[in-house]
Design a protein around this motif. Sequence first.
Motif, PDB file in Angstrom:
ATOM      1  N   VAL A   1      33.794  36.344  38.417  1.00  0.00           N
ATOM      2  CA  VAL A   1      34.381  37.426  37.608  1.00  0.00           C
ATOM      3  C   VAL A   1      34.652  38.638  38.502  1.00  0.00           C
ATOM      4  CG1 VAL A   1      33.960  39.020  35.674  1.00  0.00           C
ATOM      5  CG2 VAL A   1      33.257  36.609  35.502  1.00  0.00           C
ATOM      6  N   GLU A   2      33.677  38.946  39.338  1.00  0.00           N
ATOM      7  CA  GLU A   2      33.819  40.102  40.247  1.00  0.00           C
ATOM      8  C   GLU A   2      35.002  39.898  41.192  1.00  0.00           C
ATOM      9  OE1 GLU A   2      31.037  42.215  43.489  1.00  0.00           O
ATOM     10  OE2 GLU A   2      29.979  41.272  41.809  1.00  0.00           O
ATOM     11  N   ALA A   3      35.134  38.687  41.729  1.00  0.00           N
ATOM     12  CA  ALA A   3      36.220  38.401  42.676  1.00  0.00           C
ATOM     13  C   ALA A   3      37.585  38.574  42.009  1.00  0.00           C
ATOM     14  CB  ALA A   3      36.074  36.979  43.223  1.00  0.00           C
ATOM     15  N   VAL A   4      37.707  38.089  40.774  1.00  0.00           N
ATOM     16  CA  VAL A   4      39.001  38.191  40.078  1.00  0.00           C
ATOM     17  C   VAL A   4      39.293  39.660  39.740  1.00  0.00           C
ATOM     18  CG1 VAL A   4      40.310  37.501  38.023  1.00  0.00           C
ATOM     19  CG2 VAL A   4      38.879  35.833  39.191  1.00  0.00           C
ATOM     20  N   CYS A   5      38.262  40.396  39.305  1.00  0.00           N
ATOM     21  CA  CYS A   5      38.460  41.819  38.960  1.00  0.00           C
ATOM     22  C   CYS A   5      38.882  42.603  40.200  1.00  0.00           C
ATOM     23  CB  CYS A   5      37.199  42.417  38.365  1.00  0.00           C
ATOM     24  SG  CYS A   5      36.904  41.799  36.724  1.00  0.00           S
TER      25      CYS A   5
ATOM     26  N   MET B   1      36.648  22.015  40.502  1.00  0.00           N
ATOM     27  CA  MET B   1      36.590  23.484  40.603  1.00  0.00           C
ATOM     28  C   MET B   1      37.907  24.028  40.054  1.00  0.00           C
ATOM     29  SD  MET B   1      37.383  24.232  44.627  1.00  0.00           S
ATOM     30  CE  MET B   1      38.436  25.661  44.309  1.00  0.00           C
ATOM     31  N   THR B   2      37.926  25.317  39.709  1.00  0.00           N
ATOM     32  CA  THR B   2      39.113  25.807  38.998  1.00  0.00           C
ATOM     33  C   THR B   2      39.689  27.098  39.558  1.00  0.00           C
ATOM     34  OG1 THR B   2      40.047  26.211  36.808  1.00  0.00           O
ATOM     35  CG2 THR B   2      37.864  27.123  37.227  1.00  0.00           C
ATOM     36  N   THR B   3      41.014  27.250  39.306  1.00  0.00           N
ATOM     37  CA  THR B   3      41.674  28.552  39.473  1.00  0.00           C
ATOM     38  C   THR B   3      42.407  28.876  38.155  1.00  0.00           C
ATOM     39  OG1 THR B   3      43.684  27.519  40.375  1.00  0.00           O
ATOM     40  CG2 THR B   3      42.037  28.204  41.972  1.00  0.00           C
ATOM     41  N   ALA B   4      41.932  28.396  37.053  1.00  0.00           N
ATOM     42  CA  ALA B   4      42.594  28.413  35.726  1.00  0.00           C
ATOM     43  C   ALA B   4      43.688  27.347  35.761  1.00  0.00           C
ATOM     44  CB  ALA B   4      43.113  29.777  35.340  1.00  0.00           C
ATOM     45  N   GLU B   5      44.926  27.699  36.062  1.00  0.00           N
ATOM     46  CA  GLU B   5      45.922  26.708  36.465  1.00  0.00           C
ATOM     47  C   GLU B   5      46.006  26.807  37.983  1.00  0.00           C
ATOM     48  OE1 GLU B   5      47.504  24.545  34.633  1.00  0.00           O
ATOM     49  OE2 GLU B   5      47.495  25.357  32.596  1.00  0.00           O
ATOM     50  N   GLY B   6      46.412  25.744  38.635  1.00  0.00           N
ATOM     51  CA  GLY B   6      46.585  25.843  40.094  1.00  0.00           C
ATOM     52  C   GLY B   6      46.515  24.500  40.770  1.00  0.00           C
TER      53      GLY B   6
ATOM     54  N   ALA C   1      41.769  34.336  44.205  1.00  0.00           N
ATOM     55  CA  ALA C   1      40.455  34.998  44.249  1.00  0.00           C
ATOM     56  C   ALA C   1      39.412  34.102  43.582  1.00  0.00           C
ATOM     57  CB  ALA C   1      40.530  36.348  43.538  1.00  0.00           C
ATOM     58  N   LEU C   2      39.792  33.535  42.431  1.00  0.00           N
ATOM     59  CA  LEU C   2      38.870  32.635  41.726  1.00  0.00           C
ATOM     60  C   LEU C   2      38.622  31.383  42.569  1.00  0.00           C
ATOM     61  CD1 LEU C   2      37.212  31.944  39.253  1.00  0.00           C
ATOM     62  CD2 LEU C   2      39.298  31.204  38.083  1.00  0.00           C
ATOM     63  N   GLY C   3      39.691  30.867  43.184  1.00  0.00           N
ATOM     64  CA  GLY C   3      39.566  29.661  44.005  1.00  0.00           C
ATOM     65  C   GLY C   3      38.624  29.862  45.183  1.00  0.00           C
TER      66      GLY C   3
END
Length: 392
Positions: free
Chosen positions: A18-22, A193-198, A254-256
Amino acid sequence: MSKAFIPYGRQSISAADVEAVCEALTSDYLTQGPLVPEFENSVAELSQCKYAIAANSATSALHVACLALGVGPGDLVWTTPNTFIASANCALYCDAQVDFVDIDPQTYNLCPIQLKEKLELAKFQNRLPKVVIPVHFGGHPCDMRALHELSKEYGFYIIEDASHAIGAKFKGQPVGSRYSDICVFSFHPVKVMTTAEGGMAVTNKEPLADAMRLLVHQGVTKNKREFQTRSPGDWYYEQQDLGFNYRMTELQAALGISQLKRLNQFIEKRRERVQNYYKLLQGLPIQLPSEADYAFSSWHLFPIVLFEALEPQRALIFQYLREQQIGTQVHYIPVHTQPFYQEKGFAWGDFPQSEEYYQRCLSLPLYPDLTYEEQVYVANALREAIDRAFVA
Ligand SMILES: Cc1ncc(COP(=O)(O)O)c(C=O)c1O
């Protein structure tokens, strides 16, 4: 209080994610910043490949992979029926023709023996495929050495569809590292593992990497060294091919990057849960998934196969588990049986192993945050469902 639904797959998001995406969200770049190349480098390193190209989905990555290999009208692309439709559709996007090779009933992956037989016939008929797309179903690697040897003998390219298999290994080597031209990963939330879509395509071949990079960026380059005409100034960019906007965003990257740090832990947890299922499901009239001796699976899925006598009751078992708030799923409806593919001339009966497997398979919940208590609950519910099915 009603019981919480247990899905068949689910992402694991930490405070660090969450921190990385923010942080990315409040940075200068939401797209085309420094994080996408950083993520690409990390995936390239993990896969022991020289190049990685991020995309907004594995579907997009498969499409540009086919284009980079020159797939076009008149070409044939073969894949497995036991996959998500995207593994086949990518060839149709290029106006090529799709055909399938049936599965091995132990691994549920494209069978190298049946591939060889089909290649022999195709050679005789002068209809050899340009590309074969093996899918590491459920995270279990295909027999890549056998496929690679056939690719040399019959002269086709290989795109590994490793949508389920980031972190998986074939004979101790990461999938994608040596037996194919291009390998594609998916980062959809149910995946390892996820990046939401990706998605991401990896390769060791520079011309393929250059072609794919161009295609995900509208066919446009901003790199002066690649320009075909003299740059009139720093604003200049050049379209060199008909590409697409298949770019990954900085938020996804960032999420990845953050998720990738936990990839080993994710797979370890999946493997622990697989061992739990082996114990909890003992004695049931089902075939459990296993790992070939050459394989290290990333265990995206835990597909069980009901014994033949239970085949007519599969829908009842599925429904009973749903009523118990357990989200099993069926992976996969064989692609050639979809109405869209039947219109292209395929029919039930064309690929019997995939069809037989489909009629009896069920994927049980498997993801890193699945608790032991939930696994016990799933196993007990499955036992009850089967008992009911026998009296139905
Ligand atoms: C085997 C396989 N290939 C390709 C895809 C497409 O992945 P994405 O959703 O990232 O486009 C999926 C997704 O479910 C898949 O399971």
